[in-house]
Design a protein around this motif. Sequence first.
Motif, short mmCIF file in Angstrom:
data_model
loop_
_atom_site.label_atom_id
_atom_site.label_comp_id
_atom_site.label_asym_id
_atom_site.label_seq_id
_atom_site.Cartn_x
_atom_site.Cartn_y
_atom_site.Cartn_z
N LEU A 255 0.81 -1.15 -0.01
CA LEU A 255 -0.09 -0.10 -0.09
C LEU A 255 0.92 1.36 -0.12
CD1 LEU A 255 -2.87 1.44 0.20
CD2 LEU A 255 -2.52 1.21 2.76
N TYR A 256 1.91 1.29 0.57
CA TYR A 256 2.81 2.38 0.72
C TYR A 256 3.36 2.70 -0.66
CZ TYR A 256 7.20 5.19 1.65
OH TYR A 256 8.12 6.11 1.52
N ARG A 257 3.90 1.55 -1.29
CA ARG A 257 4.25 1.95 -2.84
C ARG A 257 3.39 2.54 -3.58
NH1 ARG A 257 7.41 -2.72 -1.11
NH2 ARG A 257 5.81 -4.10 -2.11
N GLU A 258 2.11 1.97 -3.60
CA GLU A 258 1.08 2.38 -4.27
C GLU A 258 0.78 4.00 -3.98
OE1 GLU A 258 -2.17 -0.20 -3.61
OE2 GLU A 258 -1.43 -1.83 -4.66
N GLU A 259 0.58 4.13 -2.82
CA GLU A 259 0.35 5.81 -2.41
C GLU A 259 1.10 6.65 -2.92
OE1 GLU A 259 -2.05 7.19 -0.61
OE2 GLU A 259 -3.41 5.74 -0.97
N LEU A 260 2.70 6.21 -2.76
CA LEU A 260 3.76 7.01 -2.92
C LEU A 260 3.86 7.15 -4.70
CD1 LEU A 260 6.10 8.49 -1.87
CD2 LEU A 260 7.65 6.50 -2.31
N ALA A 261 3.51 6.09 -5.22
CA ALA A 261 3.60 6.27 -6.77
C ALA A 261 2.41 7.39 -7.32
CB ALA A 261 3.31 5.03 -7.42
N TRP A 262 1.09 7.32 -6.63
CA TRP A 262 0.22 8.09 -6.98
C TRP A 262 0.49 9.51 -6.48
CZ3 TRP A 262 -3.38 10.88 -3.99
CH2 TRP A 262 -4.49 11.38 -4.30
N ARG A 263 1.11 9.83 -5.71
CA ARG A 263 1.25 10.89 -4.95
C ARG A 263 2.67 11.67 -5.89
NH1 ARG A 263 -1.71 12.27 -0.51
NH2 ARG A 263 -2.69 10.78 0.28
N LEU A 264 3.43 10.98 -6.26
CA LEU A 264 4.54 11.39 -6.71
C LEU A 264 4.25 11.35 -8.67
CD1 LEU A 264 7.47 9.96 -5.15
CD2 LEU A 264 6.63 12.45 -4.86
N GLY A 265 3.01 11.32 -8.98
CA GLY A 265 2.66 11.03 -10.35
C GLY A 265 3.02 12.65 -11.07
N GLY A 266 3.64 12.65 -12.06
CA GLY A 266 3.47 13.78 -12.59
C GLY A 266 4.48 14.72 -12.15
N LEU A 267 5.64 14.17 -11.36
CA LEU A 267 6.74 14.93 -10.81
C LEU A 267 7.68 15.19 -11.87
CD1 LEU A 267 7.83 16.45 -8.32
CD2 LEU A 267 8.96 14.17 -7.80
N PRO A 268 8.06 16.30 -12.31
CA PRO A 268 9.03 16.60 -13.13
C PRO A 268 10.49 15.58 -12.88
CG PRO A 268 7.91 18.73 -12.79
CD PRO A 268 7.65 17.57 -11.79
N ARG A 269 11.12 15.22 -13.87
CA ARG A 269 12.28 14.19 -13.45
C ARG A 269 13.35 15.38 -13.92
NH1 ARG A 269 11.98 9.03 -14.04
NH2 ARG A 269 9.95 8.09 -14.49
N LYS A 270 13.28 16.51 -14.66
CA LYS A 270 14.45 17.48 -14.49
C LYS A 270 14.07 18.94 -13.95
CE LYS A 270 16.37 15.52 -18.92
NZ LYS A 270 16.91 15.92 -20.01
N HIS A 271 14.98 19.44 -13.17
CA HIS A 271 14.68 20.53 -12.41
C HIS A 271 15.97 21.66 -12.90
CE1 HIS A 271 11.97 18.22 -10.13
NE2 HIS A 271 13.01 17.38 -10.07
N ARG A 272 15.44 22.87 -13.13
CA ARG A 272 16.49 23.67 -13.74
C ARG A 272 17.16 24.81 -12.73
NH1 ARG A 272 12.65 22.91 -17.54
NH2 ARG A 272 13.51 22.17 -19.77
N THR A 273 16.19 25.14 -11.59
CA THR A 273 16.52 26.18 -10.62
C THR A 273 16.79 25.32 -9.30
OG1 THR A 273 14.50 26.88 -10.38
CG2 THR A 273 15.62 27.67 -12.17
N MET A 274 17.34 26.00 -8.38
CA MET A 274 17.30 25.62 -6.86
C MET A 274 15.78 25.56 -6.32
SD MET A 274 20.36 24.59 -6.12
CE MET A 274 19.90 24.39 -4.34
N GLU A 275 15.11 26.56 -6.82
CA GLU A 275 13.66 26.77 -6.37
C GLU A 275 12.82 25.54 -6.55
OE1 GLU A 275 15.11 29.26 -8.02
OE2 GLU A 275 15.71 30.82 -6.09
N GLU A 276 12.93 25.09 -8.03
CA GLU A 276 12.38 23.62 -8.60
C GLU A 276 12.84 22.57 -7.62
OE1 GLU A 276 13.21 23.72 -12.73
OE2 GLU A 276 11.52 25.07 -12.90
N ILE A 277 14.24 22.60 -7.35
CA ILE A 277 14.71 21.18 -6.78
C ILE A 277 14.09 21.30 -5.22
CG2 ILE A 277 17.09 20.27 -5.74
CD1 ILE A 277 18.28 21.28 -8.12
N ASP A 278 14.26 22.54 -4.63
CA ASP A 278 13.69 22.65 -3.23
C ASP A 278 11.96 22.26 -3.10
OD1 ASP A 278 15.81 23.56 -2.13
OD2 ASP A 278 15.52 25.57 -2.06
N GLU A 279 11.45 22.53 -4.05
CA GLU A 279 10.07 22.25 -4.36
C GLU A 279 9.87 20.83 -4.57
OE1 GLU A 279 6.04 23.50 -7.01
OE2 GLU A 279 7.86 24.54 -7.14
N ALA A 280 10.50 20.34 -5.35
CA ALA A 280 10.52 18.93 -5.49
C ALA A 280 10.78 18.04 -4.46
CB ALA A 280 11.32 18.41 -6.59
N ALA A 281 11.71 18.59 -3.67
CA ALA A 281 12.09 17.72 -2.42
C ALA A 281 11.04 17.92 -1.41
CB ALA A 281 13.60 18.46 -1.83
#
Length: 287
Positions: A190-216
Amino acid sequence: MLHSVDSLEDGPRACILTMGLEAFFLRDKASRDLVPILVRSPTRDGVREVVVASAYFPGDRSCPPQEISDLVSYCEEANLPLLIGCDSNAHHVLWGSAATNRRGGDLVKFMASAGLQVANRGVEPTFFTTGRSSVIDLTLCTRALLPEITGWCVCGEDSMSDHRYITFGLEMGVREPIRFRNPRATNWELYREELAWRLGGLPRKHRTMEEIDEAADRVSSAMMRAFEISCPETEEHRAGRTPWWSSSLERLRRKVRRLFNTARSSSQGADWDLYREVRRQYSTATE
């Protein structure tokens, strides 16, 4: 209410004063030097009963006196936890004495066979007289009560006696449950399913520090929420006995105490040898 045993010949050397408690005097177990009461208190699961005793161990008698052994046997048979406050007139490094005398050694042997623990904390003297001080006033209890004794200390207030006040609390009434999550009980699928659903659509590349912090932050939040869903909170249930304790250890402990009483009464070398051998087995079994 004051509980004590008085006689025409001698006054009491132990007593208990109760206020606001549902307490019953165990008169058939009492003596001039021992006052036990049964305290009843409501809990979340019903009513809890604990035997509380005040005792004096005379210096010219065996340590502990036979009345204490009889009270321990009564509590064992009735499955009642026991708390004893006593003037032991015994010295042992276990409770902070500078040295160990014979009475202290006898008492420690009895405690080991009876499953009693010392609740004293620190080495602050409990007895003062001209030119000397010592730790002879003990709080003893059965194993299940030890973690429920709180705030044990020797009080600095003048007691108008050679003995100092000892104060502590005993958690035996209604307690707020402790809620927690046990990671071992996590539903990882259930943990893996929930995590995959909640991280769906998360960009794989981040160009700025702000984007990295937001993704983290998003990953951290998703992991925490997935864990909370897959590992629900539960309430802590305090067991009345130590988890590793077993019926075989209980039988062995009772055998040790029975042999100790026999050896103490007979003073025969063979009885002491048998007691020491079974005590060694008990010690090995509890390591």
